[in-house]
Write a protein that holds these residues in place. Structure first.
Motif, PDB file in Angstrom:
ATOM      1  N   HIS A 232      26.037  35.903 -27.328  1.00 24.89           N
ATOM      2  CA  HIS A 232      25.990  36.140 -25.892  1.00 24.89           C
ATOM      3  C   HIS A 232      25.779  37.628 -25.666  1.00 24.89           C
ATOM      4  O   HIS A 232      26.638  38.429 -26.044  1.00 24.89           O
ATOM      5  CB  HIS A 232      27.333  35.698 -25.279  1.00 24.89           C
ATOM      6  N   ASP A 233      24.671  37.994 -25.045  1.00 22.72           N
ATOM      7  CA  ASP A 233      24.439  39.398 -24.680  1.00 22.72           C
ATOM      8  C   ASP A 233      25.074  39.595 -23.307  1.00 22.72           C
ATOM      9  O   ASP A 233      24.422  39.506 -22.270  1.00 22.72           O
ATOM     10  CB  ASP A 233      22.942  39.693 -24.660  1.00 22.72           C
ATOM     11  N   ARG A 234      26.382  39.855 -23.340  1.00 27.31           N
ATOM     12  CA  ARG A 234      27.190  39.812 -22.117  1.00 27.31           C
ATOM     13  C   ARG A 234      26.799  40.896 -21.120  1.00 27.31           C
ATOM     14  O   ARG A 234      27.001  40.733 -19.912  1.00 27.31           O
ATOM     15  CB  ARG A 234      28.673  39.929 -22.501  1.00 27.31           C
ATOM     16  N   ASP A 235      26.242  42.010 -21.583  1.00 28.64           N
ATOM     17  CA  ASP A 235      25.872  43.100 -20.677  1.00 28.64           C
ATOM     18  C   ASP A 235      24.887  42.641 -19.610  1.00 28.64           C
ATOM     19  O   ASP A 235      24.905  43.147 -18.492  1.00 28.64           O
ATOM     20  CB  ASP A 235      25.246  44.267 -21.460  1.00 28.64           C
TER      21      ASP A 235
ATOM     22  N   ASN B 188      28.334  46.496 -28.377  1.00 28.07           N
ATOM     23  CA  ASN B 188      27.126  46.486 -27.558  1.00 28.07           C
ATOM     24  C   ASN B 188      27.143  45.366 -26.531  1.00 28.07           C
ATOM     25  O   ASN B 188      26.099  44.815 -26.189  1.00 28.07           O
ATOM     26  CB  ASN B 188      25.870  46.360 -28.427  1.00 28.07           C
TER      27      ASN B 188
ATOM     28  N   GLU C 272      28.128  42.403 -26.887  1.00 31.07           N
ATOM     29  CA  GLU C 272      27.857  41.074 -27.431  1.00 31.07           C
ATOM     30  C   GLU C 272      29.126  40.387 -27.914  1.00 31.07           C
ATOM     31  O   GLU C 272      30.090  41.026 -28.312  1.00 31.07           O
ATOM     32  CB  GLU C 272      26.903  41.166 -28.627  1.00 31.07           C
TER      33      GLU C 272
ATOM     34  N   GLU D  34      30.069  36.638 -30.276  1.00 36.55           N
ATOM     35  CA  GLU D  34      29.422  35.594 -31.050  1.00 36.55           C
ATOM     36  C   GLU D  34      30.452  34.645 -31.638  1.00 36.55           C
ATOM     37  O   GLU D  34      31.630  34.971 -31.786  1.00 36.55           O
ATOM     38  CB  GLU D  34      28.573  36.193 -32.173  1.00 36.55           C
TER      39      GLU D  34
ATOM     40  N   CYS E 150      20.283  35.506 -21.913  1.00 34.34           N
ATOM     41  CA  CYS E 150      21.271  36.306 -22.659  1.00 34.34           C
ATOM     42  C   CYS E 150      22.116  35.449 -23.606  1.00 34.34           C
ATOM     43  O   CYS E 150      23.089  35.935 -24.172  1.00 34.34           O
ATOM     44  CB  CYS E 150      22.132  37.128 -21.713  1.00 34.34           C
TER      45      CYS E 150
ATOM     46  N   HIS F 240      21.783  33.234 -27.126  1.00 35.06           N
ATOM     47  CA  HIS F 240      20.877  32.993 -28.247  1.00 35.06           C
ATOM     48  C   HIS F 240      21.594  32.193 -29.330  1.00 35.06           C
ATOM     49  O   HIS F 240      22.809  32.333 -29.512  1.00 35.06           O
ATOM     50  CB  HIS F 240      20.374  34.312 -28.830  1.00 35.06           C
TER      51      HIS F 240
END
Ligand code: SF4
Length: 93
Positions: free
Chosen positions: A9-12, A46, A48, A50, A77, A79
């Motif tokens: 998860h690209d939480r930003d 960053n 993220e 996971e 966001c 993947h």
């Protein structure tokens, strides 16, 4: 042998639309800051987080529902990566 997967998860860049939590509530939930999180995930820096899982039963269903969550995300966001035996991974979505 079970194949191993990583959900990232690209939480930003999460906009807090809650689609993932609707599609895959077993893994995804909405946090008090308005963004989603993954139950039991590890923060990786960053912005993220996971979590790892395999395709063995009953996780096959979880794999499919996380693919659905990734496809439902309007800002891409979420993947899903396949983790190889040597520890490297390959992005599926
Ligand atoms: S679907 Fe994407 S943008 Fe919407 S809450 Fe989930 S991770 Fe965030």
């Amino acid at each position: 042998m079970a194949e191993k997967y990583k959900i990232v998860h690209d939480r930003d860049i999460c906009i807090g639309c809650s689609a993932c939590a609707s599609v895959c509530p077993k893994y995804w939930y909405m946090e008090s800051d308005g963004k989603s999180n993954i139950h039991g995930a590890t923060k990786t820096g960053n912005g993220e987080e996971e979590i790892l899982g395999t395709n063995e039963n009953p996780l096959t269903e979880d794999y499919e529902s996380n693919i659905d969550a990734a496809e439902s995300c309007p800002v891409n966001c979420i993947h899903v990566h396949k983790v190889k035996d040597d520890g490297t991974d390959e992005k599926i979505i």
